[in-house]
Design an enzyme around this catalytic site. Structure first.
Site, short mmCIF file in Angstrom:
data_model
loop_
_atom_site.label_atom_id
_atom_site.label_comp_id
_atom_site.label_asym_id
_atom_site.label_seq_id
_atom_site.Cartn_x
_atom_site.Cartn_y
_atom_site.Cartn_z
N HIS A 260 0.68 -1.18 -0.15
CA HIS A 260 -0.08 0.03 0.00
C HIS A 260 0.90 1.25 0.00
O HIS A 260 0.65 2.02 -0.81
CB HIS A 260 -0.88 -0.04 1.22
CG HIS A 260 -2.03 1.24 1.37
ND1 HIS A 260 -3.29 1.04 0.91
CD2 HIS A 260 -1.75 2.55 1.82
CE1 HIS A 260 -3.62 2.30 1.09
NE2 HIS A 260 -2.92 3.29 1.43
N GLU A 261 1.76 1.45 0.91
CA GLU A 261 2.66 2.40 1.01
C GLU A 261 3.44 2.49 -0.21
O GLU A 261 3.77 3.69 -0.68
CB GLU A 261 3.29 2.62 2.34
CG GLU A 261 2.48 2.59 3.39
CD GLU A 261 1.35 3.56 3.82
OE1 GLU A 261 1.43 4.73 3.17
OE2 GLU A 261 0.33 3.32 4.36
N HIS A 264 1.70 4.66 -2.66
CA HIS A 264 1.91 6.07 -2.43
C HIS A 264 3.19 6.51 -2.88
O HIS A 264 3.31 7.71 -3.35
CB HIS A 264 1.74 6.22 -0.89
CG HIS A 264 0.28 6.26 -0.62
ND1 HIS A 264 -0.71 7.09 -0.98
CD2 HIS A 264 -0.42 5.53 0.27
CE1 HIS A 264 -2.12 6.81 -0.35
NE2 HIS A 264 -1.73 5.98 0.53
N GLU A 290 -4.52 7.97 -3.17
CA GLU A 290 -5.08 6.62 -2.50
C GLU A 290 -5.32 5.71 -3.67
O GLU A 290 -5.15 4.47 -3.37
CB GLU A 290 -6.33 6.67 -1.81
CG GLU A 290 -6.58 5.81 -0.82
CD GLU A 290 -5.38 5.65 0.23
OE1 GLU A 290 -4.79 6.77 0.62
OE2 GLU A 290 -5.50 4.39 0.95
CO CO Z 1 -3.11 5.18 1.96
#
Ligand code: CO
Length: 436
Positions: A260-261, A264, A290
């Site tokens: 997830h990170e 980003h 996101e």
């Molecule tokens: Co996030």
């Protein structure tokens, strides 16, 4: 120096200062000893005040008004100027005192939340949150809104988004999601036991570094560390920091957190370095930000193709635990749909109920229909209602997420929006790239 060059110089200086603050913020959540907290709060607050002076300087305003009329600017330059002018007019609505007080209150709230979560005691966080909410309500009035005070906060994260938009969106989502989750729940549950064996911390860390490498994270321009709550921050496109966390009895916590990170971070590392300080070097909105993290986490990281590729490396790290497992088993375990307590460990489908609960809490708070003291009861009642589960304590309930302590209200809906954007981007990519 012409006006546009002067404008670029001024904006780069503003970024220098705000990224310096971001370094302190990153340190606060990773390495700072507990005793550093009070002075750090001060330092961040002072920087926020100086930053406010720079972004609201009369000389900048004059420069922007001249540039707005400048017919020689190209499309991109014009876009930058108009966005900065918008930001300038917004910043002018705040006073320096307000900005400093907000920064200080946020730091204090973060520290209180941290302790409250550790002790699972809402009462430690409640007085700080109350003070923070008073400031946020004031902020809504300062910024202005058409229909709902909460609109002013949503707009900070997803420009133009309103309370009504979110409500309508969730009504639609519930229509299909509720029966879908019900039909899955009616079937026998797949086992995810394979992910809940003992996985030593150092090996999980090594696997997370491997994942960052295969996903294209540039370690020349970034690094990963540990934190209570995984996050990404950056000090320009050439220094992007991600964090992850490790639960030795839940492999998916670290894996999904890292992927997830990383999503980003890939977005930040991909922004144009040469536009440092300008709006064209910054994320367009948090929902879009996101969409990148959710795309990698869900559309890629929960796919069978991904696990076919990564399983051999995972097995090398954990030969004992995975000696009888397969890529298919990991894929299946990563996709179990089951209502759960913790948002960031939520599956792709029930995840959105977590967001709906937070949205309803925030909306009620800004309509003055909910008192801070009553948040735990309100929260627990909604979890029962939407997810059918009992919340055993506040640490795993309304204290689980850091966002409110950061003063981030109107932020959570961007998580659902990001997932919906990601699904559309991925569907489009699948249509255009054979064998994606
Ligand atoms: Co996030």
């Amino acid at each position: 120096m012409n006006n546009y060059e002067e404008y670029k110089t001024q904006l780069a200086r503003i970024s220098d200062l705000s990224y310096a603050g971001a370094v302190l913020g990153w340190d606060q959540e990773t390495y700072m000893p507990a005793g550093g907290a009070p002075l750090r709060s001060r330092q961040l607050s002072t920087l926020a005040g100086i930053n406010h002076d720079l972004v609201t300087a009369e000389s900048l305003g004059k420069l922007l008004e001249e540039l707005e009329k400048d017919a020689t600017l190209d499309k991109k330059q014009k876009g930058n100027v108009l966005q900065t002018l918008k930001d300038y007019r917004k910043a002018k609505k705040y006073t320096r005192e307000f900005v400093e007080e907000m920064s200080l209150t946020v730091s204090e709230s973060f520290n209180a939340w941290h302790e409250a979560k550790k002790k699972s005691d809402w009462k430690i966080f409640a007085p700080k949150l109350k003070k923070l909410l008073e400031l946020k309500r004031k902020e809504c009035e300062m910024l202005g809104y058409k229909e709902h005070p909460y609109d002013a906060l949503l707009d900070q994260h997803e420009p133009g988004l309103t309370t009504k938009d979110v409500e309508e969106l969730f009504i639609e989502v519930r229509k299909s999601l509720v029966p879908f989750v019900k039909s899955i729940s009616a079937k026998p549950l797949h086992s995810n036991a394979v992910l809940h064996q003992h996985f030593p911390k150092d090996k999980q860390w090594d696997f997370s570094i491997h994942l960052l490498n295969v996903l294209g994270f540039n370690f020349e321009n970034g690094r990963q560390d540990l934190s209570v709550h995984p996050f990404t921050t950056n000090f320009g496109a050439t220094d992007v920091r991600v964090t992850t966390r490790v639960d030795e009895h839940n492999l998916s916590d670290c894996v999904t957190g890292t992927i997830h990170e990383c999503g980003h971070a890939l977005y930040e590392q991909g922004l144009p370095e040469a536009d440092y300080g300008l709006p064209s070097s910054e994320a367009v909105s948090l929902g879009i930000h996101e969409s990148q993290s959710r795309l990698w986490e869900n559309n890629v990281g929960r796919s069978l193709e991904f696990w076919k590729g990564q399983f051999p490396e995972l097995k090398k790290m954990f030969p004992e635990q995975l000696k009888n497992s397969s890529a298919e088993e990991i894929f299946s375990a990563m996709n179990v749909v089951q209502p759960s307590l913790i948002r960031i460990n939520g599956d792709e489908l029930t995840y959105h109920f977590h967001i709906m609960v937070r949205f309803e809490v925030e909306k009620a708070l800004f309509e003055n229909k909910l008192e801070v003291e009553n948040i735990p009861a309100f929260w627990n009642e909604r979890y029962k209602n939407y997810l059918g589960i009992d919340v055993p304590n506040d640490a795993e309930g309304c204290l689980q997420d850091v966002h409110w302590s950061h003063g981030s209200f109107g932020y959570f809906p961007t998580y659902s929006l990001g997932s919906f954007y990601a699904a559309q981007f991925f569907a489009k990519a699948k249509g255009e790239i054979p064998n994606l």
